[in-house]
Design a protein around this motif. Structure first.
Motif, PDB file in Angstrom:
ATOM      1  N   HIS B 163       0.835  -1.212   0.000  1.00 21.25           N
ATOM      2  CA  HIS B 163       0.000   0.000   0.000  1.00 21.25           C
ATOM      3  C   HIS B 163       0.868   1.259   0.000  1.00 21.25           C
ATOM      4  CE1 HIS B 163      -3.765  -2.185   0.528  1.00 21.25           C
ATOM      5  NE2 HIS B 163      -3.169  -2.932   1.448  1.00 21.25           N
ATOM      6  N   VAL B 164       1.951   1.204   0.772  1.00 21.42           N
ATOM      7  CA  VAL B 164       2.841   2.377   0.835  1.00 21.42           C
ATOM      8  C   VAL B 164       3.448   2.656  -0.536  1.00 21.42           C
ATOM      9  CG1 VAL B 164       4.972   3.307   1.821  1.00 21.42           C
ATOM     10  CG2 VAL B 164       3.363   2.077   3.284  1.00 21.42           C
ATOM     11  N   ALA B 177      -5.839  11.678  -4.736  1.00 17.16           N
ATOM     12  CA  ALA B 177      -6.962  10.960  -4.098  1.00 17.16           C
ATOM     13  C   ALA B 177      -6.623   9.478  -3.960  1.00 17.16           C
ATOM     14  CB  ALA B 177      -8.231  11.159  -4.908  1.00 17.16           C
ATOM     15  N   ARG B 178      -6.067   8.927  -5.023  1.00 16.54           N
ATOM     16  CA  ARG B 178      -5.689   7.503  -4.984  1.00 16.54           C
ATOM     17  C   ARG B 178      -4.511   7.294  -4.031  1.00 16.54           C
ATOM     18  NH1 ARG B 178      -6.453   6.659 -11.450  1.00 16.54           N
ATOM     19  NH2 ARG B 178      -8.286   5.339 -11.331  1.00 16.54           N
ATOM     20  N   ALA B 179      -3.585   8.251  -4.038  1.00 14.35           N
ATOM     21  CA  ALA B 179      -2.437   8.145  -3.124  1.00 14.35           C
ATOM     22  C   ALA B 179      -2.904   8.166  -1.673  1.00 14.35           C
ATOM     23  CB  ALA B 179      -1.463   9.296  -3.379  1.00 14.35           C
ATOM     24  N   LYS B 180      -3.819   9.065  -1.403  1.00 14.71           N
ATOM     25  CA  LYS B 180      -4.331   9.169  -0.033  1.00 14.71           C
ATOM     26  C   LYS B 180      -4.997   7.854   0.393  1.00 14.71           C
ATOM     27  CE  LYS B 180      -7.772  11.641   2.723  1.00 14.71           C
ATOM     28  NZ  LYS B 180      -8.953  12.524   2.639  1.00 14.71           N
ATOM     29  N   ALA B 181      -5.809   7.302  -0.480  1.00 13.02           N
ATOM     30  CA  ALA B 181      -6.502   6.045  -0.139  1.00 13.02           C
ATOM     31  C   ALA B 181      -5.497   4.944   0.179  1.00 13.02           C
ATOM     32  CB  ALA B 181      -7.412   5.642  -1.291  1.00 13.02           C
ATOM     33  N   ALA B 182      -4.456   4.850  -0.636  1.00 15.50           N
ATOM     34  CA  ALA B 182      -3.451   3.794  -0.420  1.00 15.50           C
ATOM     35  C   ALA B 182      -2.710   4.014   0.893  1.00 15.50           C
ATOM     36  CB  ALA B 182      -2.471   3.770  -1.593  1.00 15.50           C
ATOM     37  N   HIS B 183      -2.311   5.250   1.148  1.00 20.77           N
ATOM     38  CA  HIS B 183      -1.564   5.522   2.383  1.00 20.77           C
ATOM     39  C   HIS B 183      -2.437   5.349   3.624  1.00 20.77           C
ATOM     40  CE1 HIS B 183       2.220   6.498   0.631  1.00 20.77           C
ATOM     41  NE2 HIS B 183       1.734   7.461  -0.118  1.00 20.77           N
ATOM     42  N   LEU B 184      -3.696   5.714   3.520  1.00 21.88           N
ATOM     43  CA  LEU B 184      -4.575   5.535   4.686  1.00 21.88           C
ATOM     44  C   LEU B 184      -4.784   4.053   4.976  1.00 21.88           C
ATOM     45  CD1 LEU B 184      -7.293   8.344   4.477  1.00 21.88           C
ATOM     46  CD2 LEU B 184      -5.056   8.336   5.568  1.00 21.88           C
ATOM     47  N   VAL B 192       1.901   3.405  12.808  1.00 16.00           N
ATOM     48  CA  VAL B 192       3.147   4.169  12.990  1.00 16.00           C
ATOM     49  C   VAL B 192       4.081   4.003  11.791  1.00 16.00           C
ATOM     50  CG1 VAL B 192       3.069   4.225  15.498  1.00 16.00           C
ATOM     51  CG2 VAL B 192       4.146   2.284  14.350  1.00 16.00           C
ATOM     52  N   ASN B 193       3.512   3.806  10.628  1.00 21.04           N
ATOM     53  CA  ASN B 193       4.328   3.693   9.423  1.00 21.04           C
ATOM     54  C   ASN B 193       4.701   5.094   8.928  1.00 21.04           C
ATOM     55  OD1 ASN B 193       4.899   3.471   6.461  1.00 21.04           O
ATOM     56  ND2 ASN B 193       4.657   1.304   6.952  1.00 21.04           N
ATOM     57  N   GLY B 194       5.962   5.429   9.068  1.00 16.91           N
ATOM     58  CA  GLY B 194       6.429   6.780   8.734  1.00 16.91           C
ATOM     59  C   GLY B 194       6.209   7.156   7.280  1.00 16.91           C
ATOM     60  N   PRO B 195       6.672   6.339   6.320  1.00 16.95           N
ATOM     61  CA  PRO B 195       6.466   6.697   4.915  1.00 16.95           C
ATOM     62  C   PRO B 195       4.987   6.860   4.554  1.00 16.95           C
ATOM     63  CG  PRO B 195       8.131   4.987   5.096  1.00 16.95           C
ATOM     64  CD  PRO B 195       7.555   5.146   6.472  1.00 16.95           C
ATOM     65  N   ALA B 196       4.126   6.029   5.151  1.00 13.35           N
ATOM     66  CA  ALA B 196       2.690   6.155   4.850  1.00 13.35           C
ATOM     67  C   ALA B 196       2.153   7.489   5.369  1.00 13.35           C
ATOM     68  CB  ALA B 196       1.926   4.995   5.468  1.00 13.35           C
ATOM     69  N   HIS B 210      -5.672  20.898   4.033  1.00 17.33           N
ATOM     70  CA  HIS B 210      -4.455  21.361   4.696  1.00 17.33           C
ATOM     71  C   HIS B 210      -4.397  20.964   6.175  1.00 17.33           C
ATOM     72  CE1 HIS B 210      -3.396  23.365   1.047  1.00 17.33           C
ATOM     73  NE2 HIS B 210      -4.554  24.019   1.039  1.00 17.33           N
ATOM     74  N   ASP B 211      -5.532  21.001   6.846  1.00 20.07           N
ATOM     75  CA  ASP B 211      -5.517  20.621   8.263  1.00 20.07           C
ATOM     76  C   ASP B 211      -5.140  19.152   8.433  1.00 20.07           C
ATOM     77  OD1 ASP B 211      -6.185  23.154   8.898  1.00 20.07           O
ATOM     78  OD2 ASP B 211      -8.311  22.759   9.270  1.00 20.07           O
ATOM     79  N   LEU B 212      -5.728  18.334   7.588  1.00 17.54           N
ATOM     80  CA  LEU B 212      -5.420  16.907   7.649  1.00 17.54           C
ATOM     81  C   LEU B 212      -3.949  16.664   7.286  1.00 17.54           C
ATOM     82  CD1 LEU B 212      -6.974  14.390   8.380  1.00 17.54           C
ATOM     83  CD2 LEU B 212      -7.589  14.097   5.971  1.00 17.54           C
ATOM     84  N   ALA B 213      -3.490  17.380   6.292  1.00 20.94           N
ATOM     85  CA  ALA B 213      -2.080  17.262   5.901  1.00 20.94           C
ATOM     86  C   ALA B 213      -1.180  17.610   7.080  1.00 20.94           C
ATOM     87  CB  ALA B 213      -1.782  18.181   4.720  1.00 20.94           C
ATOM     88  N   GLU B 214      -1.530  18.656   7.785  1.00 24.07           N
ATOM     89  CA  GLU B 214      -0.726  19.075   8.929  1.00 24.07           C
ATOM     90  C   GLU B 214      -0.733  17.998  10.018  1.00 24.07           C
ATOM     91  OE1 GLU B 214       1.297  21.422   9.053  1.00 24.07           O
ATOM     92  OE2 GLU B 214       1.802  21.416  11.181  1.00 24.07           O
ATOM     93  N   GLN B 215      -1.888  17.373  10.224  1.00 30.85           N
ATOM     94  CA  GLN B 215      -1.965  16.289  11.218  1.00 30.85           C
ATOM     95  C   GLN B 215      -1.013  15.147  10.857  1.00 30.85           C
ATOM     96  OE1 GLN B 215      -5.902  14.744  12.118  1.00 30.85           O
ATOM     97  NE2 GLN B 215      -6.765  16.809  11.987  1.00 30.85           N
ATOM     98  N   TYR B 216      -1.026  14.767   9.589  1.00 25.90           N
ATOM     99  CA  TYR B 216      -0.154  13.654   9.175  1.00 25.90           C
ATOM    100  C   TYR B 216       1.319  14.068   9.230  1.00 25.90           C
ATOM    101  CZ  TYR B 216      -4.126  10.810   7.825  1.00 25.90           C
ATOM    102  OH  TYR B 216      -5.268  10.064   7.855  1.00 25.90           O
ATOM    103  N   ARG B 217       1.580  15.322   8.917  1.00 21.83           N
ATOM    104  CA  ARG B 217       2.974  15.795   9.004  1.00 21.83           C
ATOM    105  C   ARG B 217       3.480  15.705  10.439  1.00 21.83           C
ATOM    106  NH1 ARG B 217       2.181  19.667   4.584  1.00 21.83           N
ATOM    107  NH2 ARG B 217       1.196  21.131   5.980  1.00 21.83           N
ATOM    108  N   ARG B 218       2.659  16.132  11.362  1.00 22.10           N
ATOM    109  CA  ARG B 218       3.067  16.090  12.776  1.00 22.10           C
ATOM    110  C   ARG B 218       3.257  14.655  13.246  1.00 22.10           C
ATOM    111  NH1 ARG B 218       3.010  20.838  15.224  1.00 22.10           N
ATOM    112  NH2 ARG B 218       1.867  22.543  14.265  1.00 22.10           N
ATOM    113  N   ARG B 219       2.337  13.795  12.803  1.00 22.33           N
ATOM    114  CA  ARG B 219       2.462  12.385  13.188  1.00 22.33           C
ATOM    115  C   ARG B 219       3.757  11.806  12.618  1.00 22.33           C
ATOM    116  NH1 ARG B 219      -2.850   8.910  11.970  1.00 22.33           N
ATOM    117  NH2 ARG B 219      -1.881   6.868  11.895  1.00 22.33           N
ATOM    118  N   HIS B 220       4.034  12.162  11.388  1.00 21.29           N
ATOM    119  CA  HIS B 220       5.271  11.680  10.768  1.00 21.29           C
ATOM    120  C   HIS B 220       6.501  12.166  11.533  1.00 21.29           C
ATOM    121  CE1 HIS B 220       8.600  12.239   7.762  1.00 21.29           C
ATOM    122  NE2 HIS B 220       8.381  10.938   7.656  1.00 21.29           N
TER     123      HIS B 220
END
Lengths: 572, 293
Positions: B163-164, B177-184, B192-196, B210-220
């Motif tokens: 998936h990653v 959109a497809r990238a997001k689905a695969a990474h999610l 805790v998969n960093g690349p995903a 953008h808010d969701l992007a920021e959440q994933y950035r922080r998690r990463h």
């Protein structure tokens, strides 16, 4: 109204040298099928430089990162001289005679150099790591700013072929640290050059952490130590500097810094700083135009590679690789990692295009260090040179998929969005074994082709002479700021030839903890001439020159005047 | 003897000569290891013994190649794997490992045909499929990479890496959109998969979320910091010094399986015991992925 009139340009040609048109060197044979050839010219160059890492078996981390190098025209004769850094014996290492030291080599012309370290009163006896050259006191002569394993060092160029250690007077002092790359930039837009120092990790010989790989003692990962904050010193204009790291926002975020480069990353007209951090995530210090910085690498897409990995970033350089008018970045990395080519999408956003461009192909077996963009064949497409060399001198004992010694690698820009690795048979220089570290790229003999000098850890420096076929034209540009900083750091030059534009930005400090490329060199391919050169100076002024000569170096002043630099002498 | 029979005999003779030549070119390596590197010497001794005891067994030559590759003997590993293929031309894991070795050198042009062969022989191998997809992506052959990875996720929906890689390929193709689905989906399998996380942030950014992007950035960033902390502890506590015991345990375990498959149960039991002893000395694993820095 002609084009010059339409643009309201003020350029005045005060001298156009006859014979400036095409390169005057005899065509070299391209019969080998190599569009680029780099020959090993070490023996005949007179550059006799044995690098030392100061090792005595302890495997201190600092040994693995030494050292950078610089090109600078210290004596103003139009030829680039070399300042090559060396380490010195570390704690527990017996002294050697003669003691290793950093050295200055004067370029005599004709690709001949001579060691003038003593005569020039330079050659810092400290453990040299990083260097940048620039006119920090605005007296017309390039000075040297050096980072070491120890205190920072400033050498004032006296303008008579000698230097003076100006460290104490400069006030540049952030303690005894493991330094990294050095960049000179006008951070606060006051017309003089300030100094950014990357620092590495909080290491002393007393805090050394031993590490093993499969039972073998190895050089320790930087993860074993806490990263250091970096430093920014403001130029007060009187030869003195003030540490503004905290006020500028630099000191709050530590990182294991190595190579540094400047550039207007977010296209807002000021100079930002892009810093390589070793396995940590890069810094991109975005300038607010007044010398206050915000770390914005993540949002810019420059912090990690495209997989989100904090790669071991080492060296860095910048160029417009795809001719879109935007400055892209290339960084070197550790074994098992692709180097990274960051494409500038505009608006301060970048993406990792390493896979799409083929830059990563065949690059992961070795550790990669010094690097730079240069249009080695002047075909109007900047190529990449990087050097390999492992940090583990005993790597053959536990990993034969790599090697301690590597070589210089050229990734040729095909001009179609892809890079191709140049065969090692393209010149004798690409098969010379090196334990590569700092690498500088400049036209050392004034023939219009960019040459290279490589620091090889524990070995002799290697000098590569560009012997590529002389099929393409070029033009070089040397800027002289008047109201802004004299080196014109932050100025952007656009050269248009055959309807295609090529962009470059002036920097002081680049590659792996080194400095080169003060004179911007543009290949123009088979174009009959250069249609226009436009300079955007820091501060907003623009100079444009229509139908300039080519095949030579143009010196362009911020006032709008320009002239053709006298041809460099062939030999002394 | 008919013409066809003669041709078969001749072909077999050529095959035998090729196999013999491939195997005889292999050499023992353990003697090259300094005496103080006991575990490395022992692991490479297992590789040597496999060659000595079972020189014509393809699974032994494959296991030897795996052990050699783990211990940094790239050229010797490749030779052993080639020898295994000379005996058994359809040994998918050997192609897979050869492909992986080429990938480790960044030679994806060489890796692709090897991994294609491995996957053609064993379409059930998710590892071959994922690596093939990754290598194709590295060559810029993104539509082909997507096609391969979509097949892998269809057949093996629980393989996070597939998936990653698929998400990364979609991101490169500017299909957020497809990238997001695969990474999610990757993050659902491995939170805790960093690349995903990083890929999800990229995709969300491009989708204007953008808010969701920021959440994933922080998690990463948290994941990266955690990995760095693990790496730091591994070095400071001297755990890296014990990694050779883990490699020895893996080598002994592999040898036990090979001997068992060849009906040599005494040796198999001996190697199982050696694997257990080495495993007991093995430190906790360090951070996943990344280089040795």
């Amino acid at each position: 109204m002609n084009r010059r009139g339409i643009l309201g340009l003020t350029a005045v040609a005060v001298l156009v040298a006859a014979g400036c048109a095409r390169r005057d060197v005899a065509p070299r044979s391209g019969a080998s099928g190599c569009p680029i050839r780099l020959d090993d010219a070490t023996a005949s160059s007179g550059v006799v430089f044995l690098h030392a890492d100061g090792s005595g078996g302890q495997r201190y981390i600092v040994e693995s990162m030494a050292s950078g190098a610089a090109t600078l025209d210290y004596d103003g004769d139009g030829l680039f001289d070399l300042y090559l850094l060396s380490g010195v014996p570390l704690e527990g290492t017996p002294p050697v005679d003669p003691a290793p030291r950093s050295r200055l080599f004067r370029n005599l012309g004709g690709f001949r150099f001579t060691d003038v370290t003593d005569a020039a009163g330079i050659g810092d006896p400290g453990y040299g790591l990083g260097v940048a050259a620039g006119d920090i006191d605005d007296d017309g002569h390039p000075d040297l700013v050096i980072s070491t394993f120890g205190p920072k060092v400033v050498y004032h160029n006296n303008g008579d072929g000698t230097f003076r250690d100006d460290t104490a007077r400069s006030g540049i002092d952030d303690g005894s640290r493991v330094g990294g790359g050095v960049s000179l930039l006008d951070a606060d837009a006051d017309g003089d050059l300030d100094v950014y120092f990357a620092n590495y990790v909080d290491f002393t010989c007393a805090t050394h952490v031993p590490e093993f790989s499969d039972g073998f003692p190895v050089y320790t990962s930087p993860k074993a130590y806490d990263p250091l904050p970096h430093a920014l010193f403001r130029n007060d204009g009187d030869g003195r500097f003030t540490d503004v790291s905290i006020a500028a926002g630099i000191a709050a975020t530590p990182g294991p810094g190595m190579g540094t480069i400047t550039g207007d990353v977010d296209d807002d007209g000021d100079t930002d700083v892009f810093v390589m951090n070793d396995g940590f995530g890069n810094f991109c210090w975005l300038n607010d135009g007044h010398g206050r910085f915000t770390e914005g690498a993540l949002a810019a897409g420059l912090k990690f590679n495209g997989d989100g990995a904090p790669v071991a970033s080492m060296g860095v350089d910048a160029a417009d690789v795809d001719g879109d008018g935007r400055i892209d970045f290339f960084e070197t990395t550790y074994q098992g990692e692709r180097p990274v080519l960051f494409r500038n999408l505009g608006g301060g956003e970048f993406e990792d295009v390493t896979r799409l461009t083929g830059v990563g192909e065949g690059t992961t077996a070795n550790v990669k260090w010094g690097c730079g963009f240069a249009d080695f064949d002047n075909d109007a497409h900047p190529d990449i040179l990087y050097v390999e060399g492992h940090i583990q001198d005993n790597v053959a004992q536990f990993d034969r998929t790599t090697s301690y010694e590597g070589r210089a690698v050229v990734l040729r820009n095909r001009g179609d969005g892809r890079f191709a690795r140049l065969p090692a048979t393209c010149g004798s220089g690409l098969s010379v074994p090196v334990v590569g570290r700092g690498t500088v790229l400049d036209d050392l003999d004034g023939d219009g082709l960019v040459d290279a000098v490589i620091i090889s850890s524990r070995r002799s420096a290697v000098v590569l002479r560009n012997a590529s076929p002389a099929d393409n034209g070029h033009v070089a540009v040397l800027l002289r700021g008047t109201t802004g900083n004299r080196d014109a750091v932050g100025a952007r030059v656009t050269v248009t030839a055959a309807g295609r534009s090529h962009v470059a930005e002036v920097v002081c400090g680049r590659g792996y903890q080194g400095h080169f490329g003060t004179r911007l060199s543009f290949g123009i391919g088979a174009a009959d001439g250069v249609e226009r050169i436009v300079v955007q100076w820091p501060g907003g002024r623009t100079t444009a020159i229509d139908d300039p000569p080519h095949g030579c170096t143009l010196v362009i002043r911020e006032s709008g005047q320009w002239f053709v630099a006298p041809p460099v002498r062939r030999a002394e | 003897m008919g013409v066809v029979t003669a041709a078969v005999v001749a072909w077999r003779a050529v095959g035998l000569a090729r196999r013999t030549r491939a195997i005889s070119a292999l050499r023992p390596v353990a003697a090259e290891v300094p005496p103080d590197q006991e575990e490395r010497r022992e692991a490479l001794g297992i590789a040597d013994r496999l060659l000595h005891d079972l020189p014509a067994a393809p699974e032994a030559l494959y296991a030897r190649g795996r052990i050699l590759l783990r211990h940094g003997y790239g050229d010797e590993a490749v030779a052993s794997l080639r020898a295994a293929l000379a005996v058994e031309p359809e040994l998918a894991p050997a192609y897979e490992l050869l492909g992986m070795e080429a990938m480790s050198r960044g030679d994806h042009a060489a890796a692709v045909p090897l991994l294609e062969r491995a996957w053609r022989i064993d379409p059930e191998s998710e590892a071959a499929g994922v690596m093939l997809g990754e290598s194709l992506a590295n060559l810029g052959r993104l539509p082909e990479a997507v096609a391969v990875l979509e097949r892998v996720v269809a057949a093996h929906p629980a393989v996070t890496a597939a998936h990653v890689q698929l998400g990364q390929a979609w991101n490169s193709l500017r299909e957020p959109a497809r990238a997001k689905a695969a990474h999610l989906e990757a993050l659902r399998l491995d939170p805790v998969n960093g690349p995903a996380c990083f890929g999800a942030a990229q995709a969300c950014q491009r989708l204007g979320e953008h808010d969701l992007a920021e959440q994933y950035r922080r998690r990463h960033l948290d994941i990266v910091a955690e990995d760095r902390g693990i790496g730091q502890r591994r070095i400071r506590e001297g755990l890296s010094a014990g990694e050779s015991a883990g490699a020895l345990a893996a080598a002994a375990d592999l040898a036990a399986k090979v001997y068992a498959a060849n009906g040599r149960m005494t040796e198999a039991a001996d190697f199982r015991a050696r694997a257990a002893a080495a495993a007991a000395r093995t430190p906790q694993p360090g951070p996943a992925g990344g280089n040795r820095r």
